[in-house]
Design an enzyme around this catalytic site. Structure first.
Site, PDB file in Angstrom:
ATOM      1  CB  SER A  16     -13.940  -4.111  -3.037  1.00  0.00           C
ATOM      2  OG  SER A  16     -13.032  -3.077  -3.347  1.00  0.00           O
TER       3      SER A  16
HETATM    4  C1  LIG Z   1      -9.733  -1.650  -3.492  1.00  0.00           C
HETATM    5  S1  LIG Z   1      -8.871  -1.447  -4.979  1.00  0.00           S
HETATM    6  C2  LIG Z   1     -10.105  -1.107  -6.189  1.00  0.00           C
HETATM    7  C3  LIG Z   1     -11.183  -2.112  -6.400  1.00  0.00           C
HETATM    8  C4  LIG Z   1     -11.926  -1.883  -7.668  1.00  0.00           C
HETATM    9  N1  LIG Z   1     -12.991  -0.950  -7.497  1.00  0.00           N
HETATM   10  C5  LIG Z   1     -12.406  -3.180  -8.261  1.00  0.00           C
HETATM   11  O1  LIG Z   1     -13.584  -3.291  -8.581  1.00  0.00           O
HETATM   12  O2  LIG Z   1     -11.568  -4.090  -8.432  1.00  0.00           O
HETATM   13  C6  LIG Z   1      -8.170   0.201  -4.847  1.00  0.00           C
HETATM   14  C7  LIG Z   1      -7.361   0.638  -6.046  1.00  0.00           C
HETATM   15  O3  LIG Z   1      -7.018   2.003  -5.889  1.00  0.00           O
HETATM   16  C8  LIG Z   1      -5.752   2.201  -6.514  1.00  0.00           C
HETATM   17  N2  LIG Z   1      -5.235   3.496  -6.044  1.00  0.00           N
HETATM   18  C9  LIG Z   1      -4.667   3.814  -4.846  1.00  0.00           C
HETATM   19  N3  LIG Z   1      -4.359   5.118  -4.820  1.00  0.00           N
HETATM   20  C10 LIG Z   1      -4.742   5.640  -6.018  1.00  0.00           C
HETATM   21  C11 LIG Z   1      -4.678   6.950  -6.589  1.00  0.00           C
HETATM   22  N4  LIG Z   1      -4.182   8.008  -5.926  1.00  0.00           N
HETATM   23  N5  LIG Z   1      -5.159   7.109  -7.849  1.00  0.00           N
HETATM   24  C12 LIG Z   1      -5.674   6.072  -8.548  1.00  0.00           C
HETATM   25  N6  LIG Z   1      -5.742   4.818  -8.054  1.00  0.00           N
HETATM   26  C13 LIG Z   1      -5.303   4.609  -6.811  1.00  0.00           C
HETATM   27  C14 LIG Z   1      -4.976   0.966  -6.086  1.00  0.00           C
HETATM   28  O4  LIG Z   1      -3.842   0.770  -6.906  1.00  0.00           O
HETATM   29  C15 LIG Z   1      -6.052  -0.118  -6.233  1.00  0.00           C
HETATM   30  O5  LIG Z   1      -6.022  -0.684  -7.514  1.00  0.00           O
END
Ligand SMILES: C[S@@+](CC[C@H](N)C(=O)[O-])C[C@H]1O[C@@H](n2cnc3c(N)ncnc32)[C@H](O)[C@@H]1O
Length: 231
Positions: A78
């Site tokens: 993000s």
């Molecule tokens: C915007 S990114 C995260 C950014 C992160 N906080 C960083 O600092 O890089 C969102 C993440 O949520 C994961 N995601 C989506 N659905 C999910 C779920 N049900 N459980 C765990 N992870 C999930 C995606 O694969 C992705 O890696």
């Protein structure tokens, strides 16, 4: 990544000193914007080198306000401002038991580890195995070993270490997964982007006994939540 313009990949050219200057300038800007207020979060953002959590060919964009692609499906790191945007209203602080849903690059996890300190707990769940492997490598290289990293559907939470003082979801679903509210302590807070019609709102929940107070912070744009509570 619909909705965002991804800058072109290129070989990294910036020096550690340039990154350090950009990090300090970004923190000063976040303070001026009123987004960054807590001293612990400021210190965490100074300590964690964001460029270490970004794929090589996007590294030079580390401090630009743009989400960058990560290995795996629909995963991004993000924008820099997202972290105080989530962690300030959450009131993330020393000693908290913290659960992150959506580990991504591991950057937000490292920041949380710095904020909660040695007496706190950090658990992070990632649904994509390729993304999880990338984050694990980043975190180990940066020296973070006292974390619980879980491969799975974060919508189900992580009952073995519940309850949590603070929960942060970094992907947008149509509602907040009920198991996460259950795993929140009394007095605990949860923050998440929630899809409402064509928009996404950043929603803060506070649990008070059987009641849950809900507040909308602002509009945001996040990757979709996958798994049982996804679209
Ligand atoms: C915007 S990114 C995260 C950014 C992160 N906080 C960083 O600092 O890089 C969102 C993440 O949520 C994961 N995601 C989506 N659905 C999910 C779920 N049900 N459980 C765990 N992870 C999930 C995606 O694969 C992705 O890696």
């Amino acid at each position: 990544m619909p909705g965002w313009i991804v800058p072109p990949p290129r070989e990294p050219a910036k020096t550690p000193e340039e990154f350090c200057r950009e990090r300090e300038a970004k923190i000063a800007w976040l303070i001026r914007q009123g987004l960054l207020r807590s001293e612990r979060i400021r210190q965490a953002m100074l300590t964690v080198r964001r460029e270490e959590f970004i794929p090589r060919r996007y590294r030079d964009y580390a401090y630009e306000e743009v989400p960058l692609p990560l290995p795996g499906e629909q995963a991004t790191i993000s924008c820099p401002h997202s972290y105080p945007l989530f962690y300030e209203p959450l009131g993330l602080d020393q000693g908290h038991r913290f659960l992150e849903v959506g580990l991504g690059s591991g950057y937000g996890t490292a920041l949380a580890r710095e904020v909660v300190g040695g007496e706190g707990l950090v658990v992070a769940i990632e649904i994509d195995p390729v993304t999880l492997a990338f984050a694990r490598k980043n975190l180990e290289r940066a020296g973070y070993r006292d974390l619980t990293l879980v491969l799975g559907d974060g919508g189900l939470g992580y009952p073995p270490l519940a309850p949590y003082d603070r929960i942060c979801i970094t992907a947008a679903g149509p509602r907040i997964p009920p198991p996460l509210v259950e795993q929140l302590k009394d007095g605990g807070r949860l923050i998440a982007p929630v899809r409402e019609g064509d928009e996404q709102n950043l929603v803060l929940l506070e649990k008070r006994g059987k009641k849950v107070r809900r507040k909308v912070i602002c509009q945001v744009l996040y990757v979709p939540l996958r798994g049982r509570y996804g679209a």
